[in-house]
Design a protein around this motif. Structure first.
Motif: not given
Length: 332
Positions: A74-77, A83-89, A117-122
């Motif tokens: 969702g954050v990437s979108a 959602d292919t790790q094009l966005i950074s930490y 909230c649990i956050a996606d840390g990839d």
């Protein structure tokens, strides 16, 4: 025996009610929720609609859910990427801060504690040491938990093709590093301040079911608070995962994905502690926005697709803002 059990549940409930009156950091709030007698006795798992920005966080909190999950998809979108790790930490940490602020503001409006909230840390955005930094950054952003996974960078959505995972040993070390960071953060800032670790494996698709279960078991051995077996492809696999891996477990109900969509009661009966709905809000938004755009393009009415202006203003926070503005007004 039954009488003693009832008394114990009453005592535990009283303790948790007392704890609820005392402000506690988000990770401790999540831990309390996972361990509460009400959660353990409930016939449904903890339901986690997934957020990705301030408004989705606000809506989930105002709908009175017990917790939420910040989805990387969702954050990437929301930033215009897949959602292919094009966005950074840094971009994910910034989104976590925005989500945290949305949850807090909604809680203040409702007069309740902010939901965890649990956050996606990839993948942790690098090696094991990067994973530690990611946990520290998410803690500072107000997250209650962090999901760390064993995909190889660049990672991608668990329900699409092209995934690969790091070796078993490297995956275990990545999760161990995150668990160590959780403990180190708590040592620095107080008990219950270190985000809980949700350890995810994507090895089922790449290495097979037994290999994925082996990873989940190893993650628990090195300290993971919760586990997540990504993309089980049958009810039998879901049942077997719950049977073989102890501790809190997350089910991922992605509509039109690879995992069977089951009712919450059935998931709890299997042994799942939490159930996430990762794309429901995003997909519903896309669907409605595309319909609205089509009607705008052809000059048709959108009245049946939209909220009233008053409802929209309230949803984004104007009601509380006006109250706060009046509270601090002065006569000039």
């Amino acid at each position: 025996m039954i009488h003693k059990t009832i008394i114990l549940l009453i005592v535990l409930s009283a303790i948790y009610k007392t704890l609820a009156l005392v402000a506690c950091p988000p990770p401790q709030r999540l831990q309390n929720l996972l361990n509460s007698p009400a959660t353990l006795a409930s016939k449904t798992p903890i339901i986690l609609p997934c957020c990705y920005d301030g408004i989705t966080a606000r809506l989930i909190a105002r709908a009175k859910f017990q917790a939420t999950f910040m989805t990387g998809f969702g954050v990437s979108a929301s930033l215009g990427f897949p959602d292919t790790q094009l966005i950074s930490y840094a971009e994910m940490q910034r989104a976590a801060g925005t989500v945290s602020e949305g949850l807090i503001n909604a809680a203040l409006e409702l007069g309740v504690d902010s939901i965890p909230c649990i956050a996606d840390g990839d993948t942790g955005y690098g090696n094991a040491v990067n994973a530690k930094r990611t946990l520290f950054g998410y803690a500072r952003a107000g997250m209650a938990g962090i999901m760390i996974e064993d995909q190889m960078a660049p990672k991608r959505c668990g329900h699409v093709r092209g995934k690969s995972v790091i070796s078993f040993k490297e995956a275990v070390m990545r999760v161990k590093a995150a668990c160590n960071a959780r403990d180190e953060y708590s040592e620095q800032f107080g008990i219950g301040t270190g985000p809980l670790v949700l350890a995810r494996t994507d090895a089922l698709v790449t290495d097979g079911f037994d290999a994925a279960i082996e990873r989940c078991l190893a993650f628990r051995e090195v300290g993971a608070d919760m586990t997540f077996l990504e993309t089980p492809q049958s009810v039998d696999q879901m049942n077997e995962y719950c049977r073989r891996v102890e501790g809190p477990k997350l089910a991922n109900m992605l509509e039109y994905g690879s995992t069977p969509i089951l009712p919450p009661r059935e998931l709890k009966a299997m042994g799942y502690t939490m159930v996430a709905y990762p794309l429901t809000l995003l997909s519903a938004s896309i669907n409605t926005m595309q319909k609205a755009l089509g009607r705008i393009y052809t000059g048709e009415s959108t009245d049946d697709l939209i909220c009233s202006f008053e409802r929209t203003k309230d949803a984004v926070g104007f009601t509380r803002y006006s109250a706060e503005e009046s509270r601090y007004s002065v006569d000039v």
